[in-house]
Each structure stands twice: as C-alpha cells, then as structure tokens.
Design a protein around this motif. Structure first.
Motif, PDB file in Angstrom:
ATOM      1  N   TYR A 156      25.967  57.566  51.095  1.00  0.00           N
ATOM      2  CA  TYR A 156      26.993  56.506  51.045  1.00  0.00           C
ATOM      3  C   TYR A 156      27.842  56.696  49.796  1.00  0.00           C
ATOM      4  CZ  TYR A 156      28.883  52.057  52.611  1.00  0.00           C
ATOM      5  OH  TYR A 156      29.706  51.075  53.135  1.00  0.00           O
ATOM      6  N   LEU A 157      29.146  56.732  50.015  1.00  0.00           N
ATOM      7  CA  LEU A 157      30.082  56.845  48.884  1.00  0.00           C
ATOM      8  C   LEU A 157      30.733  55.502  48.642  1.00  0.00           C
ATOM      9  CD1 LEU A 157      32.098  60.092  49.841  1.00  0.00           C
ATOM     10  CD2 LEU A 157      30.204  59.896  48.223  1.00  0.00           C
ATOM     11  N   LEU A 158      30.577  54.999  47.446  1.00  0.00           N
ATOM     12  CA  LEU A 158      31.208  53.726  47.084  1.00  0.00           C
ATOM     13  C   LEU A 158      31.605  53.837  45.612  1.00  0.00           C
ATOM     14  CD1 LEU A 158      31.660  50.737  48.260  1.00  0.00           C
ATOM     15  CD2 LEU A 158      29.661  50.146  46.891  1.00  0.00           C
ATOM     16  N   ARG A 159      32.826  54.233  45.385  1.00  0.00           N
ATOM     17  CA  ARG A 159      33.244  54.350  43.987  1.00  0.00           C
ATOM     18  C   ARG A 159      33.177  52.980  43.321  1.00  0.00           C
ATOM     19  NH1 ARG A 159      38.635  58.062  43.628  1.00  0.00           N
ATOM     20  NH2 ARG A 159      37.761  60.012  44.393  1.00  0.00           N
ATOM     21  N   HIS A 160      32.679  52.941  42.098  1.00  0.00           N
ATOM     22  CA  HIS A 160      32.634  51.635  41.427  1.00  0.00           C
ATOM     23  C   HIS A 160      34.013  51.279  40.884  1.00  0.00           C
ATOM     24  CE1 HIS A 160      31.817  54.544  38.214  1.00  0.00           C
ATOM     25  NE2 HIS A 160      32.327  53.657  37.387  1.00  0.00           N
ATOM     26  N   ALA A 199      33.834  50.533  35.384  1.00  0.00           N
ATOM     27  CA  ALA A 199      32.631  49.786  35.002  1.00  0.00           C
ATOM     28  C   ALA A 199      32.956  48.709  33.962  1.00  0.00           C
ATOM     29  CB  ALA A 199      31.562  50.745  34.480  1.00  0.00           C
ATOM     30  N   ASP A 200      34.243  48.446  33.763  1.00  0.00           N
ATOM     31  CA  ASP A 200      34.675  47.453  32.782  1.00  0.00           C
ATOM     32  C   ASP A 200      35.170  46.236  33.572  1.00  0.00           C
ATOM     33  OD1 ASP A 200      36.620  45.984  31.266  1.00  0.00           O
ATOM     34  OD2 ASP A 200      36.627  47.618  29.800  1.00  0.00           O
ATOM     35  N   SER A 201      34.496  45.089  33.420  1.00  0.00           N
ATOM     36  CA  SER A 201      34.800  43.989  34.333  1.00  0.00           C
ATOM     37  C   SER A 201      36.230  43.466  34.177  1.00  0.00           C
ATOM     38  CB  SER A 201      33.779  42.864  34.219  1.00  0.00           C
ATOM     39  OG  SER A 201      33.561  42.565  32.891  1.00  0.00           O
ATOM     40  N   GLU A 202      36.754  43.506  32.954  1.00  0.00           N
ATOM     41  CA  GLU A 202      38.140  43.047  32.792  1.00  0.00           C
ATOM     42  C   GLU A 202      39.105  44.027  33.478  1.00  0.00           C
ATOM     43  OE1 GLU A 202      39.178  42.073  28.754  1.00  0.00           O
ATOM     44  OE2 GLU A 202      41.300  42.114  29.333  1.00  0.00           O
ATOM     45  N   HIS A 203      38.846  45.313  33.289  1.00  0.00           N
ATOM     46  CA  HIS A 203      39.665  46.323  33.960  1.00  0.00           C
ATOM     47  C   HIS A 203      39.554  46.168  35.474  1.00  0.00           C
ATOM     48  CE1 HIS A 203      40.562  50.862  34.679  1.00  0.00           C
ATOM     49  NE2 HIS A 203      41.663  50.160  34.725  1.00  0.00           N
ATOM     50  N   TYR A 204      38.343  45.858  35.945  1.00  0.00           N
ATOM     51  CA  TYR A 204      38.141  45.678  37.387  1.00  0.00           C
ATOM     52  C   TYR A 204      39.060  44.575  37.918  1.00  0.00           C
ATOM     53  CZ  TYR A 204      35.644  45.987  41.805  1.00  0.00           C
ATOM     54  OH  TYR A 204      35.337  46.201  43.130  1.00  0.00           O
ATOM     55  N   GLN A 241      41.856  43.716  36.684  1.00  0.00           N
ATOM     56  CA  GLN A 241      43.263  44.142  36.636  1.00  0.00           C
ATOM     57  C   GLN A 241      43.626  45.050  37.809  1.00  0.00           C
ATOM     58  OE1 GLN A 241      42.787  45.656  32.580  1.00  0.00           O
ATOM     59  NE2 GLN A 241      44.347  44.203  31.877  1.00  0.00           N
ATOM     60  N   LEU A 242      42.588  45.603  38.449  1.00  0.00           N
ATOM     61  CA  LEU A 242      42.832  46.516  39.577  1.00  0.00           C
ATOM     62  C   LEU A 242      42.645  45.845  40.940  1.00  0.00           C
ATOM     63  CD1 LEU A 242      40.910  49.772  38.446  1.00  0.00           C
ATOM     64  CD2 LEU A 242      43.315  49.229  38.094  1.00  0.00           C
ATOM     65  N   HIS A 243      41.967  44.679  40.926  1.00  0.00           N
ATOM     66  CA  HIS A 243      41.609  44.047  42.204  1.00  0.00           C
ATOM     67  C   HIS A 243      41.909  42.552  42.202  1.00  0.00           C
ATOM     68  CE1 HIS A 243      38.796  47.516  41.664  1.00  0.00           C
ATOM     69  NE2 HIS A 243      39.146  47.740  42.910  1.00  0.00           N
ATOM     70  N   PRO A 244      42.156  41.988  43.384  1.00  0.00           N
ATOM     71  CA  PRO A 244      42.309  40.534  43.467  1.00  0.00           C
ATOM     72  C   PRO A 244      40.986  39.826  43.142  1.00  0.00           C
ATOM     73  CG  PRO A 244      42.816  41.616  45.577  1.00  0.00           C
ATOM     74  CD  PRO A 244      42.297  42.668  44.664  1.00  0.00           C
ATOM     75  N   GLY A 245      41.061  38.518  42.853  1.00  0.00           N
ATOM     76  CA  GLY A 245      39.904  37.766  42.345  1.00  0.00           C
ATOM     77  C   GLY A 245      38.724  37.667  43.283  1.00  0.00           C
ATOM     78  N   ASN A 246      38.916  37.910  44.573  1.00  0.00           N
ATOM     79  CA  ASN A 246      37.770  37.781  45.489  1.00  0.00           C
ATOM     80  C   ASN A 246      36.822  38.983  45.406  1.00  0.00           C
ATOM     81  OD1 ASN A 246      39.805  39.425  46.703  1.00  0.00           O
ATOM     82  ND2 ASN A 246      38.794  39.192  48.677  1.00  0.00           N
ATOM     83  N   LEU A 247      37.241  40.033  44.693  1.00  0.00           N
ATOM     84  CA  LEU A 247      36.366  41.208  44.554  1.00  0.00           C
ATOM     85  C   LEU A 247      35.788  41.234  43.147  1.00  0.00           C
ATOM     86  CD1 LEU A 247      38.624  43.905  46.283  1.00  0.00           C
ATOM     87  CD2 LEU A 247      36.647  42.740  47.251  1.00  0.00           C
ATOM     88  N   SER A 248      34.511  41.565  43.042  1.00  0.00           N
ATOM     89  CA  SER A 248      33.927  41.595  41.691  1.00  0.00           C
ATOM     90  C   SER A 248      33.154  42.882  41.439  1.00  0.00           C
ATOM     91  CB  SER A 248      32.996  40.393  41.486  1.00  0.00           C
ATOM     92  OG  SER A 248      31.775  40.619  42.152  1.00  0.00           O
ATOM     93  N   LEU A 249      33.186  43.280  40.182  1.00  0.00           N
ATOM     94  CA  LEU A 249      32.443  44.466  39.766  1.00  0.00           C
ATOM     95  C   LEU A 249      30.946  44.253  39.995  1.00  0.00           C
ATOM     96  CD1 LEU A 249      32.232  47.215  38.385  1.00  0.00           C
ATOM     97  CD2 LEU A 249      32.302  46.049  36.179  1.00  0.00           C
ATOM     98  N   GLU A 250      30.531  43.005  39.759  1.00  0.00           N
ATOM     99  CA  GLU A 250      29.112  42.684  39.899  1.00  0.00           C
ATOM    100  C   GLU A 250      28.630  43.010  41.321  1.00  0.00           C
ATOM    101  OE1 GLU A 250      28.545  38.576  39.121  1.00  0.00           O
ATOM    102  OE2 GLU A 250      26.360  38.797  39.072  1.00  0.00           O
ATOM    103  N   ASN A 251      29.412  42.567  42.308  1.00  0.00           N
ATOM    104  CA  ASN A 251      28.996  42.830  43.690  1.00  0.00           C
ATOM    105  C   ASN A 251      29.033  44.322  44.016  1.00  0.00           C
ATOM    106  OD1 ASN A 251      28.112  41.624  46.227  1.00  0.00           O
ATOM    107  ND2 ASN A 251      29.981  42.552  47.036  1.00  0.00           N
ATOM    108  N   ARG A 252      30.092  44.979  43.512  1.00  0.00           N
ATOM    109  CA  ARG A 252      30.240  46.424  43.770  1.00  0.00           C
ATOM    110  C   ARG A 252      29.006  47.164  43.230  1.00  0.00           C
ATOM    111  NH1 ARG A 252      34.363  48.610  46.973  1.00  0.00           N
ATOM    112  NH2 ARG A 252      34.669  50.785  46.476  1.00  0.00           N
ATOM    113  N   MET A 253      28.621  46.809  42.006  1.00  0.00           N
ATOM    114  CA  MET A 253      27.463  47.500  41.404  1.00  0.00           C
ATOM    115  C   MET A 253      26.180  47.155  42.154  1.00  0.00           C
ATOM    116  SD  MET A 253      28.153  47.287  37.349  1.00  0.00           S
ATOM    117  CE  MET A 253      29.223  48.455  36.505  1.00  0.00           C
ATOM    118  N   GLY A 279      26.868  57.901  46.100  1.00  0.00           N
ATOM    119  CA  GLY A 279      27.950  58.376  45.237  1.00  0.00           C
ATOM    120  C   GLY A 279      28.741  57.212  44.668  1.00  0.00           C
ATOM    121  N   CYS A 280      28.904  57.198  43.345  1.00  0.00           N
ATOM    122  CA  CYS A 280      29.821  56.231  42.739  1.00  0.00           C
ATOM    123  C   CYS A 280      31.027  57.032  42.238  1.00  0.00           C
ATOM    124  CB  CYS A 280      29.144  55.459  41.609  1.00  0.00           C
ATOM    125  SG  CYS A 280      28.730  56.470  40.173  1.00  0.00           S
TER     126      CYS A 280
END
Ligand code: SAM
Ligand code: FES
Length: 349
Positions: A157-161, A164-169, A171-183, A197-198
């Motif tokens: 399974y490929l899922l790029r994170h 890994a910086d939550s503030e940067h995350y 800035q790249l994604h709308p608020g409904n997506l979170s780094l926490e869930n991705r990780m 794969g990340c």
C-alpha cells in the motif's frame, strides 16, 4: 561535508543540525559524492537490477481537495473517468505480457469504488496472476477496509504522508484532512502486514528545511518498505498554480539521504522527476533509487490523470513506455527485471 555523508552511511541517521547542513549544502561535489555512496549502497542489496511496477490509474474522481493536486474535487476542468473491471484486467494482461509482476492500482478517493468493488478487483487479479503483487494507492480508508483488502490478497500500500509537519500539512490540505489520521493509516497498514510506502513532495509550497527534517525523522520511525518522493510540480487549475516547482538537485539529494538511512528500502525514481528533467529518472537511479513505475493505463485516459502540468508519457502505449525504460536503464548499466521485486529484509529489518 563528505564526513557527514559517510557518517550517515554508517549510522543511518544524523542529528537535526547535521541534516540541516547536508540539506542546505549547495555544492555539486558533495551532491555527487552523496549520490555515489547511495548508488553503491543500493547496489549492495539490489545489484544493478531496477524493479518495474505497472501503474494503473483507474479513477480520477476524488472527494478530496488537496491544494496541490490536479484531480482535486474542485477542479472543474478535469475530465473525469473510471475504468471498468474489464479495462483494469486488460491493463494487467498487457502488463503481464510485457514482464510486469506488480500492478499498482492508483486513484483518487472515489466513493464509487466501495470496499466490495475493490475486494472484487483484487481477487480477480490475484486469481489470474497469482505470481504478481498487487499494490493499492487509493488514499485513506478505515482499518477494516484495509484489513479486507489485505485478506483479498493486496500485498502493498502506497500512502504518501505528504509532510510530517502538522502546520505544513494544514497549508497543503483543507481542514477536514489531518496528518494525524494519515499517519494512523500508515501505522495500521503496517500492522496489518502490508509492505507500506510513505513519502512526500519535494519543494511543495511552504516546505522548509525544518519540515523536511521532520519527514526524515518520520521515515526513520515508520521504517517503511518503500518511500515515494518526487518534486512538486504546479498544476494550472489548482490554488498552487503560481508556485515554483521542486528542484532536481534537492530531490536527488533526498533520494540519496533516504537510501543511506534505509539501505534496503524500495525507492522509485518517479514520473514527476522525469517530468522536471528529461533524464530525471536516470539521475534518480544513479542517486540510489531502484524502482520505476511505467504507466499501464489505457492511452485514452492518460491525459485525464493529470496531477500536475506537462506530465510525461501521456501519449505513449504501455509497450512503448517499457521499451523506452529498458533502453534508458541499459544505457547506464542497469537492467529492468521481470520480478515481483519484493522488499529484501536484512538483519531482521
Ligand atoms: N488518492 C491517493 C492518495 O491520496 O494517496 C493516491 C493518488 S494521489 C494523486 C498520489 C500522489 O500524487 C500524492 O500522494 C501526491 O504526493 C502526488 N501529487 C499530487 N499532486 C502533485 C503535484 N502537483 N506535483 C507532484 N506530485 C503530486
Ligand atoms: Fe485526491 Fe489528489 S486530491 S487524488
């Protein structure tokens, strides 16, 4: 600076300060040295073999709205498509005849493809091609969904994170997506038993050396089997259309750093790298990468899966792509192999 490279090769890690020095160094001499050491380490595990994965881009519908991505929900200019099961199996048939033993099913997060549908597709592929690996790259799903896909036979399974910086995350994604869930998804996938794969884009808007160091630390902590990195490239119908693309040298530097951190990792020289430089993928292999992912999608949908502008190989047949890739690799003394190309464990890692 060369001392730092050797230290990284030996200890597989550096301090934040040392990483910063290595990442911000601009000398071509150090970059060449780093690339040479990384190619040497890659050859120790994988020889001169380059693994191929057949990429099947089976849907460009996506419920997400990532600011960088050309197939984001809000891009009304994207012409949407979905492949049927038969079309996906046709891609596998073509791919199998051309020597592919891994099929990567990639797509947007498309609700049409329910768990049952994905399970059905995996089972069909595994039934016809039991000697092939199936890799999924279909974004964030529940733990139960991931378990069901694994039980159906998915191997990787490929899922790029992405960062890994939550503030940067944010800035790249709308608020409904979170780094926490991705990780969390990545940890779940690993625990279930997938080869995981990340990865992240190099030079994405607002990326800093500090955020890259966080990426490297996350990669070290997760210990993935694969790491997918490639330059960010703007897409003209996204909010990031006016941002600069990621640099070739920083991408090559990072490929080598990751190879030295995780000596036996599977590391693709990506299409995005081949897009920013006509010999980007060759340079990626010479910087320590050992995987390429030619496109197996039907020719008539290639131009619709545009994550970024000027994507290469959108007008070619699969057979042309693989021939071209074989030639490119041979010209550097590398060999594209017919093999599943699994991760090689060394000393239990
Ligand atoms: N939906 C799945 C997911 O979220 O993992 C897979 C498809 S997604 C388009 C695959 C990858 O494309 C993303 O993880 C991202 O890193 C990369 N990507 C998207 N837009 C890009 C861009 N403008 N430049 C470079 N890479 C991009
Ligand atoms: Fe969903 Fe890019 S926003 S695949």
């Amino acid at each position: 600076m060369k001392d730092l490279v050797l230290q990284l090769e030996q200890n597989h890690f550096l301090t934040d300060e040392e990483f910063k020095l290595l990442l911000e160094d601009e000398s071509d001499e150090v970059l060449s040295f780093l690339n040479e050491r990384a190619a040497y380490v890659s050859k120790k595990t994988y020889g001169n073999k380059v693994y191929i994965r057949g990429l099947i881009e089976f849907t460009n519908y996506c419920r997400n709205d990532c600011y960088y991505c050309g197939i984001r929900r809000s891009n009304c200019n994207a012409e949407r498509y979905r492949l049927t099961d038969e079309q996906i199996l046709d891609c596998c048939e073509t791919g199998y005849k051309l020597g592919f033993r891994t099929f990567v099913l990639q797509g947007g997060e498309d609700g049409f493809f329910s768990d049952e549908k994905i399970v059905g597709i995996i089972k069909k592929i595994k039934e016809i091609y039991p000697d092939c690996a199936v890799t999924l790259s279909i974004g964030e799903r529940t733990h139960d969904s991931y378990k069901a896909f694994f039980a159906a036979g998915a191997d990787r399974y490929l899922l790029r994170h992405e960062t890994a910086d939550s503030e940067h995350y944010r800035q790249l994604h709308p608020g409904n997506l979170s780094l926490e869930n991705r990780m969390q998804c990545l940890y779940d996938l690993k625990k279930i038993g997938y080869q995981v794969g990340c990865g992240f884009m190099v030079g994405s808007p607002y990326q800093t050396t500090e955020s890259i160091i966080k990426d490297l630390k996350f990669v070290k902590e997760l210990k993935p089997h694969m790491v997918g990195i490639g330059p960010f490239i703007p897409h003209s119908s996204t909010p990031f259309k006016d941002y600069k693309q990621g640099g070739l040298k920083l991408t090559l530097r990072l490929l080598s750093i990751i190879r030295l951190m995780l000596p036996n990792v599977l590391l693709p020289a990506t299409t995005a790298l081949g897009t920013i430089d006509s010999e980007g993928r060759e340079k990626g292999i010479l910087a320590g990468a050992n995987v390429v992912m030619p496109n197996l999608s039907p020719k008539n949908v290639r131009k619709k899966y545009l994550l970024y502008d000027n994507k290469i190989c959108t007008g070619d047949e699969a057979a042309e792509c693989i021939l071209c890739m074989k030639r490119r690799m041979q010209s550097m003394g590398y060999e594209v192999v017919v093999s599943r190309g699994d991760y090689k464990e060394i000393n239990g890692e």
